[in-house]
Structure formats: C-alpha cells, structure tokens
Design a protein around this motif. Structure first.
Motif, PDB file in Angstrom:
ATOM      1  N   GLN A  93     -23.290  22.407 -78.263  1.00 51.41           N
ATOM      2  CA  GLN A  93     -24.136  23.396 -77.621  1.00 51.41           C
ATOM      3  C   GLN A  93     -25.125  22.726 -76.675  1.00 51.41           C
ATOM      4  O   GLN A  93     -25.406  23.216 -75.595  1.00 51.41           O
ATOM      5  N   SER A  94     -25.657  21.590 -77.086  1.00 49.56           N
ATOM      6  CA  SER A  94     -26.782  20.997 -76.376  1.00 49.56           C
ATOM      7  C   SER A  94     -26.347  19.860 -75.466  1.00 49.56           C
ATOM      8  O   SER A  94     -25.288  19.259 -75.634  1.00 49.56           O
ATOM      9  N   ALA A  95     -27.216  19.584 -74.497  1.00 53.36           N
ATOM     10  CA  ALA A  95     -27.073  18.358 -73.717  1.00 53.36           C
ATOM     11  C   ALA A  95     -27.488  17.184 -74.607  1.00 53.36           C
ATOM     12  O   ALA A  95     -28.328  17.338 -75.496  1.00 53.36           O
ATOM     13  N   PRO A  96     -26.922  16.014 -74.395  1.00 54.52           N
ATOM     14  CA  PRO A  96     -27.298  14.871 -75.230  1.00 54.52           C
ATOM     15  C   PRO A  96     -28.644  14.296 -74.817  1.00 54.52           C
ATOM     16  O   PRO A  96     -29.166  14.573 -73.733  1.00 54.52           O
ATOM     17  N   THR A  97     -29.211  13.498 -75.713  1.00 51.40           N
ATOM     18  CA  THR A  97     -30.387  12.687 -75.424  1.00 51.40           C
ATOM     19  C   THR A  97     -30.052  11.261 -75.813  1.00 51.40           C
ATOM     20  O   THR A  97     -29.477  11.027 -76.877  1.00 51.40           O
ATOM     21  N   VAL A  98     -30.380  10.298 -74.961  1.00 51.82           N
ATOM     22  CA  VAL A  98     -30.091   8.895 -75.260  1.00 51.82           C
ATOM     23  C   VAL A  98     -31.405   8.138 -75.374  1.00 51.82           C
ATOM     24  O   VAL A  98     -32.296   8.275 -74.534  1.00 51.82           O
ATOM     25  N   SER A  99     -31.543   7.378 -76.465  1.00 51.13           N
ATOM     26  CA  SER A  99     -32.757   6.603 -76.698  1.00 51.13           C
ATOM     27  C   SER A  99     -32.498   5.578 -77.791  1.00 51.13           C
ATOM     28  O   SER A  99     -31.795   5.873 -78.765  1.00 51.13           O
ATOM     29  N   GLY A 100     -33.049   4.384 -77.615  1.00 52.52           N
ATOM     30  CA  GLY A 100     -32.966   3.369 -78.658  1.00 52.52           C
ATOM     31  C   GLY A 100     -31.561   2.993 -79.055  1.00 52.52           C
ATOM     32  O   GLY A 100     -31.312   2.676 -80.228  1.00 52.52           O
ATOM     33  N   GLY A 101     -30.625   3.010 -78.114  1.00 59.98           N
ATOM     34  CA  GLY A 101     -29.261   2.637 -78.420  1.00 59.98           C
ATOM     35  C   GLY A 101     -28.463   3.698 -79.144  1.00 59.98           C
ATOM     36  O   GLY A 101     -27.370   3.421 -79.639  1.00 59.98           O
ATOM     37  N   ARG A 102     -28.975   4.935 -79.180  1.00 59.98           N
ATOM     38  CA  ARG A 102     -28.262   6.039 -79.831  1.00 59.98           C
ATOM     39  C   ARG A 102     -28.194   7.248 -78.910  1.00 59.98           C
ATOM     40  O   ARG A 102     -29.062   7.449 -78.059  1.00 59.98           O
ATOM     41  N   VAL A 103     -27.168   8.052 -79.116  1.00 61.73           N
ATOM     42  CA  VAL A 103     -26.990   9.302 -78.386  1.00 61.73           C
ATOM     43  C   VAL A 103     -27.047  10.436 -79.402  1.00 61.73           C
ATOM     44  O   VAL A 103     -26.351  10.391 -80.425  1.00 61.73           O
ATOM     45  N   PHE A 104     -27.859  11.443 -79.122  1.00 66.19           N
ATOM     46  CA  PHE A 104     -28.043  12.568 -80.036  1.00 66.19           C
ATOM     47  C   PHE A 104     -27.593  13.851 -79.350  1.00 66.19           C
ATOM     48  O   PHE A 104     -27.966  14.120 -78.200  1.00 66.19           O
ATOM     49  N   ALA A 105     -26.807  14.672 -80.056  1.00 62.68           N
ATOM     50  CA  ALA A 105     -26.376  15.960 -79.512  1.00 62.68           C
ATOM     51  C   ALA A 105     -26.112  16.914 -80.671  1.00 62.68           C
ATOM     52  O   ALA A 105     -25.753  16.500 -81.779  1.00 62.68           O
ATOM     53  N   THR A 106     -26.281  18.224 -80.392  1.00 63.96           N
ATOM     54  CA  THR A 106     -26.156  19.251 -81.418  1.00 63.96           C
ATOM     55  C   THR A 106     -24.981  20.159 -81.116  1.00 63.96           C
ATOM     56  O   THR A 106     -24.808  20.603 -79.975  1.00 63.96           O
ATOM     57  N   THR A 107     -24.175  20.455 -82.140  1.00 60.55           N
ATOM     58  CA  THR A 107     -23.037  21.355 -81.986  1.00 60.55           C
ATOM     59  C   THR A 107     -23.497  22.801 -82.093  1.00 60.55           C
ATOM     60  O   THR A 107     -24.632  23.085 -82.489  1.00 60.55           O
ATOM     61  N   ASN A 108     -22.594  23.736 -81.770  1.00 59.64           N
ATOM     62  CA  ASN A 108     -22.995  25.143 -81.821  1.00 59.64           C
ATOM     63  C   ASN A 108     -23.065  25.697 -83.241  1.00 59.64           C
ATOM     64  O   ASN A 108     -23.457  26.849 -83.424  1.00 59.64           O
ATOM     65  N   ASP A 109     -22.702  24.907 -84.247  1.00 63.60           N
ATOM     66  CA  ASP A 109     -22.966  25.321 -85.629  1.00 63.60           C
ATOM     67  C   ASP A 109     -24.155  24.564 -86.221  1.00 63.60           C
ATOM     68  O   ASP A 109     -24.285  24.412 -87.430  1.00 63.60           O
ATOM     69  N   SER A 110     -25.026  24.078 -85.318  1.00 63.47           N
ATOM     70  CA  SER A 110     -26.324  23.487 -85.693  1.00 63.47           C
ATOM     71  C   SER A 110     -26.196  22.186 -86.471  1.00 63.47           C
ATOM     72  O   SER A 110     -26.990  21.919 -87.378  1.00 63.47           O
ATOM     73  N   GLU A 111     -25.218  21.382 -86.126  1.00 62.49           N
ATOM     74  CA  GLU A 111     -25.129  20.038 -86.698  1.00 62.49           C
ATOM     75  C   GLU A 111     -25.571  19.029 -85.645  1.00 62.49           C
ATOM     76  O   GLU A 111     -25.001  18.960 -84.553  1.00 62.49           O
ATOM     77  N   LEU A 112     -26.606  18.257 -85.976  1.00 62.89           N
ATOM     78  CA  LEU A 112     -27.074  17.198 -85.100  1.00 62.89           C
ATOM     79  C   LEU A 112     -26.303  15.923 -85.406  1.00 62.89           C
ATOM     80  O   LEU A 112     -26.225  15.499 -86.566  1.00 62.89           O
ATOM     81  N   ILE A 113     -25.734  15.315 -84.372  1.00 61.74           N
ATOM     82  CA  ILE A 113     -24.924  14.112 -84.537  1.00 61.74           C
ATOM     83  C   ILE A 113     -25.570  12.972 -83.772  1.00 61.74           C
ATOM     84  O   ILE A 113     -25.892  13.111 -82.580  1.00 61.74           O
ATOM     85  N   ALA A 114     -25.760  11.837 -84.441  1.00 64.17           N
ATOM     86  CA  ALA A 114     -26.287  10.625 -83.818  1.00 64.17           C
ATOM     87  C   ALA A 114     -25.150   9.619 -83.682  1.00 64.17           C
ATOM     88  O   ALA A 114     -24.485   9.299 -84.664  1.00 64.17           O
ATOM     89  N   MET A 115     -24.931   9.139 -82.457  1.00 64.17           N
ATOM     90  CA  MET A 115     -23.841   8.212 -82.176  1.00 64.17           C
ATOM     91  C   MET A 115     -24.381   6.915 -81.590  1.00 64.17           C
ATOM     92  O   MET A 115     -25.411   6.913 -80.902  1.00 64.17           O
ATOM     93  N   ASP A 116     -23.673   5.834 -81.839  1.00 64.13           N
ATOM     94  CA  ASP A 116     -24.014   4.555 -81.237  1.00 64.13           C
ATOM     95  C   ASP A 116     -23.712   4.618 -79.745  1.00 64.13           C
ATOM     96  O   ASP A 116     -22.597   4.961 -79.342  1.00 64.13           O
TER      97      ASP A 116
END
Length: 340
Positions: A93-116
């Motif tokens: 659902q959301s645009a990603p945010t990148v910070s501190g070597g991680r990428v954060f994005a949220t799906t449309n079922d409200s799960e926040l995922i943090a990726m390397d």
C-alpha cells in the motif's frame, strides 16, 4: 482509467524518480526534465494486469520501489537495472522509506516489512490491525535514529525499534461519535513527521496529535481531520484539513496561531464539487499547496494569506515535493509539472 497514482516522486543525486499507474519507474533529470531511463515492473505472467499502491524511495545510489503486485525491488539509480527483488504475501500500500541500511514498506493488510537495503532479505515484520476501509494514498513510515514510526489504516501509530521490530509504544488516532460512515474511516493517510523528539500525525477521522517519541505519551491533541503530511518549520506546525482549512499550530502546545479557509468547492456559490487539497510544503519562505481542480497556491506562513496562485489545469492529489528551488507536481493524468 482504472488505476490512480498515489505516491509522490523521490529525488536523489540530481535525478527524480516516480512510479506511474502502469507500474513503470521513470528517471528524469531533476533540473531539466531529461528522460534518463524507464523500467517496467508489471509482471509479464499472471492474471493481474493492473495494481494499485506502492511508491519509490531513493538513497545510496539506488531506487527502492514497492509495488501493488506484492514485491519490492531495488534498482540502480543511474541505469535502472534491477539489483534485487523481494516478494511479499500481499500488495504494498505504502511507498517505501530507506534509512540506516534498511527499507521499510507496509502492505495493504497492514503488515510492516523491514528489508536489508543491500540484499532485500527480510529482517523483520510487524502485523498491525488490518483495516479494509482506507484512503487512496501511499503513506510511508517516518524514522528518527533507531525509531520507526508507522501509520496504519486503523488509525494506529506504532513506534518500533528499527533493528528488530520490537514495539515501543502504540497510540490510536481514532475519534468516536462521528456522524457519517466516511468520517468513521480512521486511516492515517499522511506520513508522520518527527522533529526534536516529537512525532506529529493526523487521522482522517479527526485527530491531530503530538506524541513524545521516547515515551509514547501525547504532548497534545486537537480535533483536526486531515489526510496530508503536516509540515514543521521552526516553532510552528502547518496542516490542511479535509475541508480545506489551512491551520498553523504552536508545535509545543497545539494552540492555533491562525486558520485560513482555502477554496472548498468548484462552484462556491452553489457549494457544488468539493475540492481536495494536498500539501503543504515550504519553499522560498512560502507554503505551497495544490488541489483537485488544478490550483497551486503560495501562502504566507505568518498569516495564511494567499500571495500567489497558478492554474495548471489538471487535478492534483499527490503532495508536491520541493527541491532545488523548484516545486515538482504530478497530476492525476501522470504528467510531471515543475514550477520555479
């Protein structure tokens, strides 16, 4: 005709990146608009030919793209070549945010995922309350140091530790007692803002709150319904409501300095055709906002008086972004317009 764009462009290293409704990522020169490259992300196989959601973030020479098809990719910022791809269980659902070597994005079922950010490997996930009723937007998380502040469609604001996803605190910006089904939508459609140890966020159902980033305690809260990202400048927080009220708040106390009613209807006399505003952003000592009938206005931060305006002729629902003394606007017809 079937899919609307929801995410603003991103700018890094003199290049502007944006995701269009056909899930193509475009890179253009931020100064002159020169087309640099285009990368199509829509899958060639499968039944889904169109998807909503997603957005872009740029940093470290890469472009990170979350998609409505349920995957996130990292592209080379110069060439557009794909570096890695990570699949999720639901569309983003959301645009990603990148910070501190991680990428954060949220799906449309409200799960926040943090990726390397280097490999795309999932570091951790956090499941919030799933809420199907939401505003068409691409709200992303805000990050300050090792704290991630994530907004969700349920009206929840959740702070988590960036390293492992441990929940630090949660607040709910829902407001009860509203009269219509639309006003009962609690979605936090604008990105939270973090400044000087305080997180600011607003919900569609009508709560604008300042929250202590360390403790999760509210510093203040005001009844103010908004789908936009607030703007903090100095000791003032600026926000525009769903009814086109632009307000300046004391960021420490929540007291109001001034309010200014922007255009509410296409036909003000007959009160027909409600106008939706997006923004504000501060550039050149002015607050800049755009609306759903193509007006772009500049407002004085001292009083809320409109001092300049231009009609770009096309609806705008995506917040403008400001960089290089220029204002970048994407219209609802996927046209990129730059104002100086």
């Amino acid at each position: 005709d079937r899919v609307q764009i929801a995410a603003p462009p991103g700018i890094a290293d003199g290049r502007l990146y944006f995701l269009d409704a056909a899930h193509r990522v475009h890179a253009v020169g931020a100064r002159d608009g020169e087309r640099l490259w285009t990368r199509a992300l829509r899958p060639s196989e499968g039944r889904d030919r169109a998807a909503r959601g997603g957005g872009v973030a740029a940093g470290g020479g890469r472009v990170f793209v979350s998609t409505g098809f349920g995957f996130t990719v990292a592209l080379d910022g110069v060439t557009g070549e794909e570096i890695w791809r990570t699949e999720a269980d639901a569309p983003f659902q959301s645009a990603p945010t990148v910070s501190g070597g991680r990428v954060f994005a949220t799906t449309n079922d409200s799960e926040l995922i943090a990726m390397d950010a280097g490999t795309g490997e999932v570091a951790w996930t956090h499941q919030a309350i799933a809420e199907p009723a939401r505003i068409l937007s691409a709200s992303s998380v805000a990050i300050d140091g090792d704290t991630v502040v994530a907004p969700f469609a349920s009206g929840e604001v959740i702070a988590l530790l960036a390293a492992n996803g441990r929940r630090l605190w949660v607040d709910s910006l829902s407001r009860t007692g509203r009269l219509t089904s639309l006003s009962a939508i609690n979605d936090i459609a604008g990105r939270p803002v973090i400044d000087s140890g305080v997180a600011y966020a607003a919900s569609h159902s009508g709560v604008l709150a300042a929250i202590d980033l360390r403790t999760g305690q509210r510093v203040w809260a005001r009844p103010f319904a908004s789908t936009q990202t607030p703007w903090v400048a100095g000791e003032v927080l600026y926000a525009v409501s769903i009814d086109g009220v632009l307000a300046a708040f004391n960021r420490a106390t929540g007291n109001i300095y001034w309010v200014s009613q922007l255009r509410r209807f296409q036909n003000e006399r007959n009160r027909e055709g409600r106008v939706a505003w997006t923004g504000p952003v501060m550039i050149g000592g002015r607050l800049v906002l755009a609306n759903s009938v193509g007006d772009v206005v500049a407002v004085t931060p001292q009083s809320g008086q409109t001092v300049a305006s231009v009609d770009i002729g096309k609806p705008v629902f995506i917040p403008p972004i400001a960089a290089n003394d220029q204002i970048y606007i994407v219209t609802d017809e996927a046209r990129l317009i730059v104002l100086r």
